[in-house]
Scaffold this motif. Structure first.
Motif, PDB file in Angstrom:
ATOM      1  N   PRO A 286       7.366   7.284   4.450  1.00 22.00           N
ATOM      2  CA  PRO A 286       6.920   5.891   4.564  1.00 22.00           C
ATOM      3  C   PRO A 286       7.795   5.117   5.545  1.00 22.00           C
ATOM      4  O   PRO A 286       9.023   5.267   5.555  1.00 22.00           O
ATOM      5  CB  PRO A 286       7.077   5.344   3.136  1.00 22.00           C
ATOM      6  N   ARG A 287       7.163   4.315   6.382  1.00 19.09           N
ATOM      7  CA  ARG A 287       7.914   3.485   7.318  1.00 19.09           C
ATOM      8  C   ARG A 287       8.451   2.261   6.594  1.00 19.09           C
ATOM      9  O   ARG A 287       7.810   1.760   5.656  1.00 19.09           O
ATOM     10  CB  ARG A 287       7.009   3.056   8.477  1.00 19.09           C
ATOM     11  N   PRO A 288       9.599   1.759   6.993  1.00 14.39           N
ATOM     12  CA  PRO A 288      10.139   0.540   6.362  1.00 14.39           C
ATOM     13  C   PRO A 288       9.133  -0.599   6.460  1.00 14.39           C
ATOM     14  O   PRO A 288       8.477  -0.775   7.492  1.00 14.39           O
ATOM     15  CB  PRO A 288      11.400   0.261   7.183  1.00 14.39           C
ATOM     16  N   TYR A 289       9.024  -1.379   5.383  1.00 14.00           N
ATOM     17  CA  TYR A 289       8.029  -2.450   5.348  1.00 14.00           C
ATOM     18  C   TYR A 289       8.244  -3.445   6.477  1.00 14.00           C
ATOM     19  O   TYR A 289       7.286  -3.995   7.019  1.00 14.00           O
ATOM     20  CB  TYR A 289       8.084  -3.177   4.006  1.00 14.00           C
ATOM     21  N   ALA A 290       9.491  -3.672   6.840  1.00 11.99           N
ATOM     22  CA  ALA A 290       9.773  -4.642   7.906  1.00 11.99           C
ATOM     23  C   ALA A 290       9.114  -4.233   9.217  1.00 11.99           C
ATOM     24  O   ALA A 290       8.738  -5.092  10.023  1.00 11.99           O
ATOM     25  CB  ALA A 290      11.285  -4.779   8.094  1.00 11.99           C
ATOM     26  N   GLU A 291       8.949  -2.919   9.435  1.00 14.10           N
ATOM     27  CA  GLU A 291       8.352  -2.449  10.678  1.00 14.10           C
ATOM     28  C   GLU A 291       6.829  -2.595  10.681  1.00 14.10           C
ATOM     29  O   GLU A 291       6.218  -2.687  11.746  1.00 14.10           O
ATOM     30  CB  GLU A 291       8.716  -0.977  10.915  1.00 14.10           C
TER      31      GLU A 291
ATOM     32  N   GLN B 190       5.559   6.351  17.451  1.00 11.78           N
ATOM     33  CA  GLN B 190       6.072   5.808  16.202  1.00 11.78           C
ATOM     34  C   GLN B 190       5.773   4.317  16.057  1.00 11.78           C
ATOM     35  O   GLN B 190       5.863   3.770  14.961  1.00 11.78           O
ATOM     36  CB  GLN B 190       7.579   6.058  16.115  1.00 11.78           C
TER      37      GLN B 190
END
Length: 237
Positions: A79-84, A21
Motif C-alpha cells: 500500500p502506498r502512503p495515504y499522503a501520496e 510510481q
C-alpha cells in the motif's frame, strides 16, 4: 548507443499496467505494440537474466520494432502512503459520489415513468427538462443520440422507457415513435438489407442443421480414411 540507428535507452520503475510510481504512463518510446510487448516481457523476466533482443509485433503501418531489457529489481506490492494518494483518493471518491447521485435520480425517474407517469411529468418533479431526440437508424446513431441507446430502443415498444449510462452521466429515454421505412424510397438500400438478412438466415439454418446432426448422429471423423485420401491425393500430384 549509436545515435544514427534510431536506438534509445530508458530506465525506470513501472507496474504491470505500464505506469510509474506516480501513476503516470511510463515514457516508453515507440508504437503501442512495442510498449505492450515490452511491459509483458518485463513482468515475465527475472532479476539478473541477461538481456535478449526481441521483436515486437508489427505496427498497423507495417513498422518493425525490437527491444532488449533487463530487470534490476522487483518491488513487492505494498500500500502506498495515504499522503501520496490523498488527492487521488479524494477525487475518485467525489467522482463516485456524483455518479451514484446521478444514478439514483435516473433510477427514480425511470421508476416513475414505469409507474404510469409521462416522461415530462416525471422530469418536472425531478427538476429536469425533456429533450426530444431526432429519429435514428439501427446501424448508425443520429446526431445527439447516444450510441448506447440504439440497442435498447430497437428492442423496445412504443412508450417503453429505458436507462443507460454515458460518459456525461445517465440518460432516461422513452420510445416516442416508430417510423416504418418505405422500400420504394431507397430501393438500393432495401435490396442490401434484404440480401444481408437472407444470408444471415441461411447461415443460421446451416448452423442449426449442423448442430442437430452432431447431437443426434454423433458423427466421428475417420482419421485413417482422411489420411488415406490425403496421401492418395498427394501421390497423384
Amino acid at each position: 548507443l549509436p545515435g544514427d540507428l534510431g536506438v534509445s535507452a530508458i530506465t525506470g520503475t513501472m507496474d504491470a499496467q505500464g505506469n510509474t510510481q506516480k501513476g503516470e504512463p511510463a515514457p516508453i518510446p515507440g508504437p503501442a505494440e512495442l510498449r505492450a510487448a515490452l511491459i509483458q516481457a518485463a513482468f515475465a523476466a527475472k532479476t539478473g537474466e541477461p538481456a535478449k533482443l526481441v521483436q515486437a509485433p508489427n505496427a498497423p503501418n507495417g513498422g518493425q520494432s525490437f527491444f532488449a531489457l533487463s530487470v534490476e529489481e522487483i518491488i513487492p506490492p505494498a500500500p502506498r502512503p495515504y499522503a501520496e494518494v490523498a488527492e487521488q483518493v479524494t477525487s475518485e471518491w467525489m467522482g463516485d459520489q456524483i455518479r451514484h447521485g446521478r444514478e439514483e435520480i435516473a433510477a427514480k425517474l425511470l421508476a416513475s415513468i414505469k409507474g404510469g407517469k409521462t416522461l415530462a411529468e416525471s422530469a418536472a418533479e425531478a427538476g429536469l427538462t425533456v429533450r426530444r431526440l431526432p429519429p435514428t437508424g439501427r446501424a448508425q446513431p443520429a446526431k445527439d443520440v447516444p450510441p448506447g441507446l440504439l440497442e435498447p430502443l430497437f428492442a423496445a415498444k412504443k412508450g417503453d422507457a429505458t436507462m443507460i449510462e454515458t460518459r456525461e452521466g445517465f440518460v432516461v429515454a422513452v420510445l416516442a415513435e416508430v417510423q416504418l421505412p418505405d422500400p420504394k424510397a431507397d430501393p438500393v438500400g432495401y435490396g442490401q438489407v434484404k440480401d444481408a438478412l437472407s444470408r444471415a438466415v441461411g447461415d443460421d439454418i446451416q448452423a442449426v442443421f449442423a448442430s442437430a446432426v452432431r447431437d443426434r448422429a454423433s458423427p466421428r471423423v475417420n482419421r485413417a480414411a482422411v489420411e488415406s485420401l490425403v496421401g492418395a491425393a498427394s501421390g497423384g500430384e
